[in-house]
Design a protein around this motif. Sequence first.
Motif, mmCIF file in Angstrom:
data_model
loop_
_atom_site.group_PDB
_atom_site.id
_atom_site.type_symbol
_atom_site.label_atom_id
_atom_site.label_comp_id
_atom_site.label_asym_id
_atom_site.label_seq_id
_atom_site.Cartn_x
_atom_site.Cartn_y
_atom_site.Cartn_z
ATOM 1 N N ALA A 113 0.831 -1.211 0.000
ATOM 2 C CA ALA A 113 0.000 0.000 0.000
ATOM 3 C C ALA A 113 0.860 1.252 0.000
ATOM 4 N N LYS A 114 1.924 1.236 0.785
ATOM 5 C CA LYS A 114 2.802 2.404 0.871
ATOM 6 C C LYS A 114 3.624 2.576 -0.403
ATOM 7 N N GLU A 115 4.221 1.481 -0.886
ATOM 8 C CA GLU A 115 5.088 1.569 -2.065
ATOM 9 C C GLU A 115 4.337 2.064 -3.293
ATOM 10 N N PHE A 116 3.116 1.583 -3.489
ATOM 11 C CA PHE A 116 2.376 1.912 -4.711
ATOM 12 C C PHE A 116 1.267 2.946 -4.496
ATOM 13 N N ASP A 117 1.078 3.400 -3.258
ATOM 14 C CA ASP A 117 -0.004 4.333 -2.918
ATOM 15 C C ASP A 117 -1.349 3.794 -3.398
ATOM 16 N N LYS A 118 -1.614 2.540 -3.069
ATOM 17 C CA LYS A 118 -2.883 1.898 -3.436
ATOM 18 C C LYS A 118 -3.525 1.349 -2.175
ATOM 19 N N GLU A 119 -4.790 1.693 -1.960
ATOM 20 C CA GLU A 119 -5.491 1.318 -0.740
ATOM 21 C C GLU A 119 -6.729 0.466 -0.987
ATOM 22 N N ALA A 120 -7.140 0.310 -2.248
ATOM 23 C CA ALA A 120 -8.389 -0.409 -2.506
ATOM 24 C C ALA A 120 -8.326 -1.129 -3.852
ATOM 25 N N LEU A 121 -9.258 -2.045 -4.011
ATOM 26 C CA LEU A 121 -9.490 -2.691 -5.308
ATOM 27 C C LEU A 121 -10.830 -2.203 -5.830
ATOM 28 N N TYR A 122 -10.815 -1.716 -7.048
ATOM 29 C CA TYR A 122 -12.007 -1.215 -7.728
ATOM 30 C C TYR A 122 -12.440 -2.268 -8.747
ATOM 31 N N PHE A 123 -13.737 -2.585 -8.789
ATOM 32 C CA PHE A 123 -14.266 -3.623 -9.675
ATOM 33 C C PHE A 123 -15.132 -3.011 -10.770
ATOM 34 N N THR A 124 -14.903 -3.465 -11.986
ATOM 35 C CA THR A 124 -15.635 -2.944 -13.137
ATOM 36 C C THR A 124 -15.729 -4.020 -14.207
ATOM 37 N N ILE A 125 -16.187 -3.626 -15.386
ATOM 38 C CA ILE A 125 -16.228 -4.570 -16.496
ATOM 39 C C ILE A 125 -14.826 -4.690 -17.090
ATOM 40 N N PRO A 126 -14.482 -5.847 -17.637
ATOM 41 C CA PRO A 126 -13.135 -6.005 -18.200
ATOM 42 C C PRO A 126 -12.871 -5.037 -19.353
ATOM 43 N N TYR A 127 -11.654 -4.586 -19.452
ATOM 44 C CA TYR A 127 -11.224 -3.679 -20.511
ATOM 45 C C TYR A 127 -9.978 -4.279 -21.152
ATOM 46 N N ALA A 128 -9.799 -4.004 -22.414
ATOM 47 C CA ALA A 128 -8.641 -4.446 -23.202
ATOM 48 C C ALA A 128 -8.657 -5.936 -23.530
ATOM 49 N N PHE A 129 -9.654 -6.654 -23.080
ATOM 50 C CA PHE A 129 -9.786 -8.072 -23.427
ATOM 51 C C PHE A 129 -10.653 -8.196 -24.675
ATOM 52 N N PRO A 130 -10.575 -9.330 -25.360
ATOM 53 C CA PRO A 130 -11.414 -9.507 -26.553
ATOM 54 C C PRO A 130 -12.906 -9.447 -26.218
ATOM 55 N N MET A 131 -13.685 -9.061 -27.205
ATOM 56 C CA MET A 131 -15.135 -9.001 -27.061
ATOM 57 C C MET A 131 -15.660 -10.356 -26.575
ATOM 58 N N GLY A 132 -16.526 -10.334 -25.602
ATOM 59 C CA GLY A 132 -17.127 -11.557 -25.080
ATOM 60 C C GLY A 132 -16.429 -12.124 -23.863
ATOM 61 N N TYR A 133 -15.276 -11.562 -23.487
ATOM 62 C CA TYR A 133 -14.518 -12.083 -22.352
ATOM 63 C C TYR A 133 -15.311 -12.001 -21.047
ATOM 64 N N GLU A 134 -16.151 -10.988 -20.925
ATOM 65 C CA GLU A 134 -16.867 -10.764 -19.662
ATOM 66 C C GLU A 134 -18.026 -11.724 -19.420
ATOM 67 N N LYS A 135 -18.483 -12.428 -20.450
ATOM 68 C CA LYS A 135 -19.628 -13.345 -20.301
ATOM 69 C C LYS A 135 -19.174 -14.785 -20.487
ATOM 70 N N VAL A 136 -19.587 -15.643 -19.559
ATOM 71 C CA VAL A 136 -19.182 -17.046 -19.557
ATOM 72 C C VAL A 136 -20.417 -17.925 -19.695
#
Length: 189
Positions: A113-136
Amino acid sequence: MSDYGAAFYDHFSRFIGAPKARQVFRQSEEAPSIQILRYEKVFPGCAVSNSLGLSRYEEVIGEVAEVTLVTDAAIEASERILANALFFIVQNRIQMDRGMSIAGVSKIDPGFAKEFDKEALYFTIPYAFPMGYEKVKLPAPGTEGFVYSAMFVSRAEHDFVMAHGADAFEDLLEKKGVDPFDIKRASVV
């Protein structure tokens, strides 16, 4: 409790190939484990880490889902933090949804957390993956699961999400040209 592991594993394999590493995390001996599968050479300089086992908690999280995390540094620590965050979601019966942000990285790994100044995980839809990756496609006819994407965010970004919502935060990320895979990136807030 259903086991959708094969459907998600096959889905991931179809889109990004075979995993190169696997870690198993447990919250107790009785409860289902969550595995983190690591994939390499999907994005230059990054590792893709996918959960496998979160979907067994369908009744708790409100849907059949797994999570993808792409990072360019501190891969093992990132995977451990992801697994801990997913168990936190399960233990607190939080419904998975786009735009949720789970704070507490500093409690899991203060150095990270200190090294990268990151305190949380944010959840969203996948980005940069091929179309259809988000649905199984799941075994039962007409059913499908979902893949969320997680990214590390700063305390200020987490607070911004909580105050203004997912759309405003993602608009800000886009406006600032943020690379969500860059764990060393500066906060946009």
